[in-house]
Write a protein that holds these residues in place. Sequence first.
Motif, PDB file in Angstrom:
ATOM      1  N   ASP A   1       1.041  -1.358   0.079  1.00  0.00           N
ATOM      2  CA  ASP A   1      -0.157  -0.100   0.095  1.00  0.00           C
ATOM      3  C   ASP A   1       1.018   1.233   0.132  1.00  0.00           C
ATOM      4  OD1 ASP A   1      -1.917   1.902   0.223  1.00  0.00           O
ATOM      5  OD2 ASP A   1      -2.847   0.948   2.159  1.00  0.00           O
ATOM      6  N   ASN A   2       1.296   1.351  -1.102  1.00  0.00           N
ATOM      7  CA  ASN A   2       2.544   2.698  -1.443  1.00  0.00           C
ATOM      8  C   ASN A   2       1.780   4.099  -0.915  1.00  0.00           C
ATOM      9  OD1 ASN A   2       5.038   1.623  -1.902  1.00  0.00           O
ATOM     10  ND2 ASN A   2       3.805   0.712  -3.799  1.00  0.00           N
ATOM     11  N   ARG A   3       0.319   4.092  -1.342  1.00  0.00           N
ATOM     12  CA  ARG A   3      -0.228   5.310  -1.015  1.00  0.00           C
ATOM     13  C   ARG A   3      -0.163   5.738   0.383  1.00  0.00           C
ATOM     14  NH1 ARG A   3      -3.320   8.784  -3.594  1.00  0.00           N
ATOM     15  NH2 ARG A   3      -3.269   7.784  -5.594  1.00  0.00           N
ATOM     16  N   THR A   4      -0.490   4.813   1.258  1.00  0.00           N
ATOM     17  CA  THR A   4      -0.449   4.782   2.726  1.00  0.00           C
ATOM     18  C   THR A   4       0.797   5.103   3.079  1.00  0.00           C
ATOM     19  OG1 THR A   4      -2.373   3.617   3.123  1.00  0.00           O
ATOM     20  CG2 THR A   4      -1.048   3.824   4.961  1.00  0.00           C
ATOM     21  N   GLY A   5       1.942   4.370   2.552  1.00  0.00           N
ATOM     22  CA  GLY A   5       3.378   4.465   3.043  1.00  0.00           C
ATOM     23  C   GLY A   5       3.963   5.856   2.770  1.00  0.00           C
ATOM     24  N   VAL A   6       3.682   6.464   1.487  1.00  0.00           N
ATOM     25  CA  VAL A   6       4.381   7.526   1.037  1.00  0.00           C
ATOM     26  C   VAL A   6       3.429   8.683   2.114  1.00  0.00           C
ATOM     27  CG1 VAL A   6       4.264   9.237  -0.734  1.00  0.00           C
ATOM     28  CG2 VAL A   6       4.742   6.867  -1.179  1.00  0.00           C
ATOM     29  N   SER A   7       2.274   8.472   2.019  1.00  0.00           N
ATOM     30  CA  SER A   7       1.435   9.547   2.703  1.00  0.00           C
ATOM     31  C   SER A   7       1.799   9.787   4.222  1.00  0.00           C
ATOM     32  CB  SER A   7       0.069   9.218   2.576  1.00  0.00           C
ATOM     33  OG  SER A   7      -0.420   9.293   1.392  1.00  0.00           O
ATOM     34  N   LEU A   8       2.246   8.668   4.854  1.00  0.00           N
ATOM     35  CA  LEU A   8       2.415   8.694   6.286  1.00  0.00           C
ATOM     36  C   LEU A   8       3.783   9.467   6.394  1.00  0.00           C
ATOM     37  CD1 LEU A   8       2.030   4.828   7.348  1.00  0.00           C
ATOM     38  CD2 LEU A   8       0.837   6.758   8.430  1.00  0.00           C
ATOM     39  N   VAL A   9       4.728   9.275   5.417  1.00  0.00           N
ATOM     40  CA  VAL A   9       5.998  10.203   5.612  1.00  0.00           C
ATOM     41  C   VAL A   9       5.871  11.574   5.326  1.00  0.00           C
ATOM     42  CG1 VAL A   9       8.407  10.321   4.644  1.00  0.00           C
ATOM     43  CG2 VAL A   9       7.544   8.011   5.391  1.00  0.00           C
ATOM     44  N   LEU A  10       5.064  11.661   4.258  1.00  0.00           N
ATOM     45  CA  LEU A  10       5.078  13.151   3.813  1.00  0.00           C
ATOM     46  C   LEU A  10       4.278  14.125   4.664  1.00  0.00           C
ATOM     47  CD1 LEU A  10       4.772  12.870  -0.012  1.00  0.00           C
ATOM     48  CD2 LEU A  10       6.856  13.592   1.369  1.00  0.00           C
ATOM     49  N   GLU A  11       3.150  13.483   5.205  1.00  0.00           N
ATOM     50  CA  GLU A  11       2.259  13.970   6.191  1.00  0.00           C
ATOM     51  C   GLU A  11       3.063  14.139   7.493  1.00  0.00           C
ATOM     52  OE1 GLU A  11      -1.063  11.529   6.463  1.00  0.00           O
ATOM     53  OE2 GLU A  11      -1.986  12.249   4.450  1.00  0.00           O
ATOM     54  N   HIS A  12       3.909  13.257   7.869  1.00  0.00           N
ATOM     55  CA  HIS A  12       4.712  13.574   9.182  1.00  0.00           C
ATOM     56  C   HIS A  12       5.788  14.738   8.885  1.00  0.00           C
ATOM     57  CE1 HIS A  12       7.564  12.489  12.337  1.00  0.00           C
ATOM     58  NE2 HIS A  12       8.479  12.333  11.565  1.00  0.00           N
ATOM     59  N   LEU A  13       6.488  14.648   7.757  1.00  0.00           N
ATOM     60  CA  LEU A  13       7.361  16.015   7.360  1.00  0.00           C
ATOM     61  C   LEU A  13       6.560  17.034   7.654  1.00  0.00           C
ATOM     62  CD1 LEU A  13       9.345  14.357   4.975  1.00  0.00           C
ATOM     63  CD2 LEU A  13      10.252  14.700   7.260  1.00  0.00           C
ATOM     64  N   HIS A  14       5.345  17.388   6.829  1.00  0.00           N
ATOM     65  CA  HIS A  14       4.628  18.384   6.830  1.00  0.00           C
ATOM     66  C   HIS A  14       4.142  19.016   8.169  1.00  0.00           C
ATOM     67  CE1 HIS A  14       0.918  20.862   6.174  1.00  0.00           C
ATOM     68  NE2 HIS A  14       1.468  20.978   5.162  1.00  0.00           N
ATOM     69  N   ALA A  15       3.929  18.110   9.184  1.00  0.00           N
ATOM     70  CA  ALA A  15       3.413  18.385  10.408  1.00  0.00           C
ATOM     71  C   ALA A  15       4.666  18.751  11.348  1.00  0.00           C
ATOM     72  CB  ALA A  15       2.948  17.019  11.159  1.00  0.00           C
ATOM     73  N   LEU A  16       5.750  18.546  10.727  1.00  0.00           N
ATOM     74  CA  LEU A  16       7.086  18.963  11.502  1.00  0.00           C
ATOM     75  C   LEU A  16       7.462  20.272  11.018  1.00  0.00           C
ATOM     76  CD1 LEU A  16       9.128  15.710  11.949  1.00  0.00           C
ATOM     77  CD2 LEU A  16       7.863  17.011  13.825  1.00  0.00           C
ATOM     78  N   GLY A  17       6.648  21.050  10.016  1.00  0.00           N
ATOM     79  CA  GLY A  17       6.928  22.135   9.481  1.00  0.00           C
ATOM     80  C   GLY A  17       7.879  22.317   8.360  1.00  0.00           C
ATOM     81  N   HIS A  18       8.078  21.065   7.545  1.00  0.00           N
ATOM     82  CA  HIS A  18       8.780  21.071   6.635  1.00  0.00           C
ATOM     83  C   HIS A  18       7.989  21.371   5.263  1.00  0.00           C
ATOM     84  CE1 HIS A  18      12.394  19.270   8.675  1.00  0.00           C
ATOM     85  NE2 HIS A  18      11.801  18.627   9.191  1.00  0.00           N
ATOM     86  N   ARG A  19       8.793  22.229   4.362  1.00  0.00           N
ATOM     87  CA  ARG A  19       7.799  22.505   3.165  1.00  0.00           C
ATOM     88  C   ARG A  19       8.815  22.294   2.092  1.00  0.00           C
ATOM     89  NH1 ARG A  19       5.045  22.253   6.440  1.00  0.00           N
ATOM     90  NH2 ARG A  19       3.376  23.432   7.251  1.00  0.00           N
ATOM     91  N   ARG A  20      10.045  22.263   2.287  1.00  0.00           N
ATOM     92  CA  ARG A  20      10.902  21.893   1.014  1.00  0.00           C
ATOM     93  C   ARG A  20      11.483  20.720   1.218  1.00  0.00           C
ATOM     94  NH1 ARG A  20      13.100  26.362   1.466  1.00  0.00           N
ATOM     95  NH2 ARG A  20      15.072  25.854   2.700  1.00  0.00           N
ATOM     96  N   VAL A  21      11.029  19.570   0.557  1.00  0.00           N
ATOM     97  CA  VAL A  21      11.437  18.324   0.455  1.00  0.00           C
ATOM     98  C   VAL A  21      12.094  17.711  -0.726  1.00  0.00           C
ATOM     99  CG1 VAL A  21      10.837  15.867   1.021  1.00  0.00           C
ATOM    100  CG2 VAL A  21       9.675  17.878   2.253  1.00  0.00           C
ATOM    101  N   ALA A  22      13.250  17.096  -0.542  1.00  0.00           N
ATOM    102  CA  ALA A  22      13.580  16.077  -1.652  1.00  0.00           C
ATOM    103  C   ALA A  22      13.327  14.628  -1.558  1.00  0.00           C
ATOM    104  CB  ALA A  22      15.142  16.424  -1.824  1.00  0.00           C
ATOM    105  N   VAL A  23      13.040  14.156  -2.502  1.00  0.00           N
ATOM    106  CA  VAL A  23      12.312  12.728  -2.680  1.00  0.00           C
ATOM    107  C   VAL A  23      13.466  11.921  -3.633  1.00  0.00           C
ATOM    108  CG1 VAL A  23      10.625  10.977  -2.964  1.00  0.00           C
ATOM    109  CG2 VAL A  23      10.122  13.201  -2.334  1.00  0.00           C
ATOM    110  N   LEU A  24      14.167  11.204  -2.801  1.00  0.00           N
ATOM    111  CA  LEU A  24      15.281  10.205  -3.610  1.00  0.00           C
ATOM    112  C   LEU A  24      14.487   8.818  -4.054  1.00  0.00           C
ATOM    113  CD1 LEU A  24      16.924  12.385  -2.879  1.00  0.00           C
ATOM    114  CD2 LEU A  24      18.740  10.923  -2.313  1.00  0.00           C
TER     115      LEU A  24
END
Length: 313
Positions: A140-163
């Motif tokens: 379930d990549n939708r859930t997996g990816v969302s969990l990380v990006l939402e976590h980073l967003h909640a921590l105040g990150h707005r500029r993210v690189a995805v490797l």
Amino acid sequence: MSYALRGIQTSPETQKRVRDAADELGYTAHAVARALVSGRTGLVGVLSGSLEDLGEQRFVQALDRALGEKGFSMLVTDARGEPQREAELARQLGDRWVDGLIVSPLDPSADLWEQIAETLPLVTVGDALPGPTVGEVLFDNRTGVSLVLEHLHALGHRRVAVLTPSRPTTPDRPAEVVVQEVCRKLDLSATVVNSPHSLEGAARVAAAVLDGRPRPTAIFCLSDSIACGVYAAAYDHGLRLPGQLSVAGYDDHPIANVLTPGLTSVSWDSTDVAAAAATLLAAAVDGRRRARSGSTIRVVPRLVERRSTRRHS
């Protein structure tokens, strides 16, 4: 001797004498000869996307145990992260004396999977394939990816690189598509960069990302192997983790607990995934099923938060 071992055109007494002699000499009948009699070789082809990936290594180890419990041995091939090589190896395995094929596809949209599934029991792990298979274990990549990006967003990150380990020739893999969708939803500025799994290669890619301006405040790696390269590049740049850069991974390999700081990562249970794939393949071989719609098992991830991510001020 071959006839006697196969139990044909010879008397029971002769068959017993030959088998006793073969046991004493340690003789093993050729796999092809066994296949001619039983229709099975006991070999399963396993096509790995990249054995440089720590998560893939762990999965293949677990799959070896799971298949062994069902009486199968593995013939493992490594696509080395190259979709064209993956296609060549898939065709070669399809022509070999294997009872079935388990694949972690680099290019799940390729037409060749449907052709192979017509002649060989095929189980896919990770992403769905375009044609019918005898079984699929889907992340379930939708859930997996969302969990990380939402976590980073909640921590105040707005500029993210995805490797990502995906290649430019396969930009439509589900995880990468979800990255773009979730970033738009969260109003995150995301730069998606292709990276090899190797430590040296990932470190070079990460160094280039960190040299860019403006520099991202967080890097999300779609493999813990790539995250190790990011750690190396960050230390070479004199950056403190997570004070000056947050890092998150994908797979929750045991190395995530060894890194300093511990790596925040998405966890899949590779043992359960391997057991599910082995069970689906074994059932197909026993039932002599080919390209039919088989069972679908969906693997739901969880986010394991460690100290590699923190609030961005």
